[in-house]
Design a protein around this motif. Structure first.
Motif: not given
Length: 581
Positions: A204-227
């Motif tokens: 639960v922790v890491f997928p949750w963190l990754v979601g907010y990395l994208y939501q807060f604009g820290l990671v915006t590239e779709f390829a990076s977010v998906s990886a």
């Protein structure tokens, strides 16, 4: 190239997400018990969540949108027929996130057996509030995107920021509480291990963190977010799989041990009270509630002294030896023993007090004392006196008759004592209660008839309402009445006896105008104990006390220069009042 990579990584994320859906189905088909369904539901929601996100990214990438910043070009690059689908899928992904996290917390609470009324209310309030705010945020964004409503950009941004902060806080609390409970369980319940905590938390922790990395604009590239999502989901799925299969998650069930202990605590016939370091009640079982006549909701958090009789100080329970005391509401004798409770590190966290009802044991000891005294003291003394008279008779020629009369009186007394001992045994062996009712006046008449030869010359007044009946074994209550009358006739030298009934206090009163009972006889009954220096003269008063105690009543003796009044209080639920005419 970026478009192709983004689509490929999104496809991988989708495949891993399908693995969560498959894992959820595997749990339902393979396991049963506490937490299986909730963990399966979490796995399904989590898989559905990231599968929908992967679908959105794959679709965006197929139209050349490979970065979150490019979503402003949605209207020009994505066909209008697909725009509602993509927006709605993105909206549902947010709801899946909130739902999945709180379902995961629900699983943790179930598995560790921490789910109660308060926990359900807390999850309903926090989880429901987070879900509603997330839903409102998504619906507002979708409505604005579809042109259903027109919102100022600054206002829309404010709504989005507030909802995001609330969602982050709500899900953070849920994850933090869940991990804390798992860690606490791992430290207290072996073989549940620390690695099981890690396996359940990774999911639960890491997928949750990754979601907010994208939501807060820290990671915006779709390829990076998906990886990042694919990696986090793979790590989480692996942790779940190993925890369930290698660590036998549903075979060790710390909840079952907690349930077992809690069940033993609740079902125990022995009263148990748990207090914290402040001396306040933190838990008590149903036996303790019944013993002290206390309700759980009123007792939890209250000082221990509020449960105990006024004559007992809670600090007195902390001595090395158990203490005994009598409850004021009846003739119940309780033994209390306190044990200090510590955590795994040896830190004192409170105390457990076991209250054992020793009334029956105390009564058995009391009866042994009395019978021992009768045989050892009264019988021996009487036989010694008789032996003395026999010796005198052997040495004299005249006046033998007077000693013969004295010996006959002693033997008659011994026979009477034996009869009384037999009647006492009969009363104690009888079931004190009866399903059938017996008229109180009938019991009194029978008792008067049984000692008719002694009471004929003494005026006796009986004032008992007609139709008054009791559900008490006639053997018990009639024996008590007989002994009361016998004491008045044979030992007090009375000239009048009155027998009355007080309906308001459901009490039978037998009074005489004789010399009264000696104070030391009553003191023995009040102290409920006989000693070599303080004892009664026979079994009669004990028969009255024991017989009355057996059906839950009380016998009180009031004696002075005007005579003796004995009040036998009968429990109201054993009395049948006469029907009004």
């Amino acid at each position: 190239m970026g478009q192709f990579v983004s689509m490929q990584v999104a496809a991988v994320t989708g495949l891993v997400s399908l693995g969560y859906l498959a894992f959820g189905g595997y749990l339902l088909s393979r396991y049963e018990g506490i937490g299986v369904r909730s963990l399966s539901l979490f796995s399904g929601l989590w898989g559905g969540n990231f599968l929908s996100a992967a679908v959105v990214i794959f679709a965006f990438s197929s139209f050349g949108i490979t970065n979150g910043a490019q979503l402003t070009q949605l209207g020009s690059q994505v066909p209008p027929t697909l725009q509602p689908l993509l927006i709605s899928v993105d909206f549902l992904a947010g709801l899946f996130t909130v739902s999945g996290i709180f379902v995961w917390l629900w699983f943790v609470l179930q598995y560790t057996q921490r789910i109660g009324r308060r926990e359900k209310i807390a999850i309903g309030g926090l989880g429901g509030g987070t879900f509603l705010i997330s839903a409102a945020n998504g619906l507002t964004g979708a409505a604005a995107a579809f042109g259903v409503i027109a919102l100022q950009p600054t206002f829309r941004t404010s709504i989005h920021q507030f909802a995001t902060v609330f969602e982050v806080l709500g899900t953070s609390v849920a994850i933090g509480v869940g991990i804390a409970l798992l860690y606490t369980t791992a430290t207290r319940h072996h073989p549940f291990r620390g690695r099981s905590v890690i396996g359940l938390s990774l999911a639960v922790v890491f997928p949750w963190l990754v979601g907010y990395l994208y939501q807060f604009g820290l990671v915006t590239e779709f390829a990076s977010v998906s990886a990042l999502r694919a990696s986090a989901l793979t790590l989480g799925l692996g942790g779940l799989w190993l925890t369930v299969t290698r660590d036998d998650l549903f075979e060790q069930l710390p909840a079952s041990r907690t349930v077992g202990r809690q069940t033993a605590f609740d079902a125990s016939d022995t009263a148990i009270v748990v207090v914290n370091n402040a001396g306040n009640v933190s838990d008590l079982n149903s036996a303790a509630q019944a013993l002290f006549g206390a309700a759980e909701l009123d007792s939890i958090g209250a000082p221990l002294d509020s449960l105990l009789p006024e004559t007992v100080d809670g600090d007195a329970l902390r001595q090395a030896e158990p203490i005994t005391f009598e409850l004021p509401a009846g003739n119940t004798v309780v033994e209390a023993a306190m044990t200090t409770a510590t955590d795994d590190s040896g830190q004192v966290i409170g105390e457990t007090i076991v209250f054992t009802d020793i009334t029956d044991e105390r009564r058995r000891q009391q009866r042994i004392q009395v019978l021992n005294r009768v045989l050892r003291h009264n019988l021996r003394n009487d036989l010694n006196i008789a032996q003395g008279y026999v010796d005198v008779m052997l040495d004299i020629d005249d006046g033998v008759e007077q000693y013969q009369d004295k010996i006959d009186a002693i033997f008659e007394n011994l026979v009477t004592m034996g009869d009384k001992a037999q009647r006492t045994e009969t009363v104690l062996a009888a079931n004190p209660l009866s399903t059938d009712s017996t008229a109180l006046s009938e019991l009194i008449d029978n008792a008067l008839d049984s000692i008719d030869a002694d009471i004929d010359s003494i005026p006796t007044t009986v004032t008992v309402p007609d139709g008054m009946a009791v559900r008490i074994n006639p053997v018990v209550l009639q024996s008590i009445i007989e002994e009361l009358l016998s004491n008045a006739v044979r030992h007090s030298g009375c000239s009048e006896i009155t027998i009355s009934y007080d309906p308001e206090e459901t009490t039978l009163v037998v009074a005489d105008d004789g010399s009264g009972l000696p104070s030391h006889e009553i003191a023995v009954l009040d102290n409920a104990e006989e000693t070599d220096l303080e004892h009664g003269s026979g079994l009669g008063l004990w028969l009255i006390k024991w017989g009355t105690d057996s059906f839950g009543g009380t016998a009180t003796f009031d004696t002075d220069a005007t005579g003796t009044r004995v009040r036998v209080e009968i429990p109201p639920d054993l009395v049948e009042e006469p029907s009004p005419t």
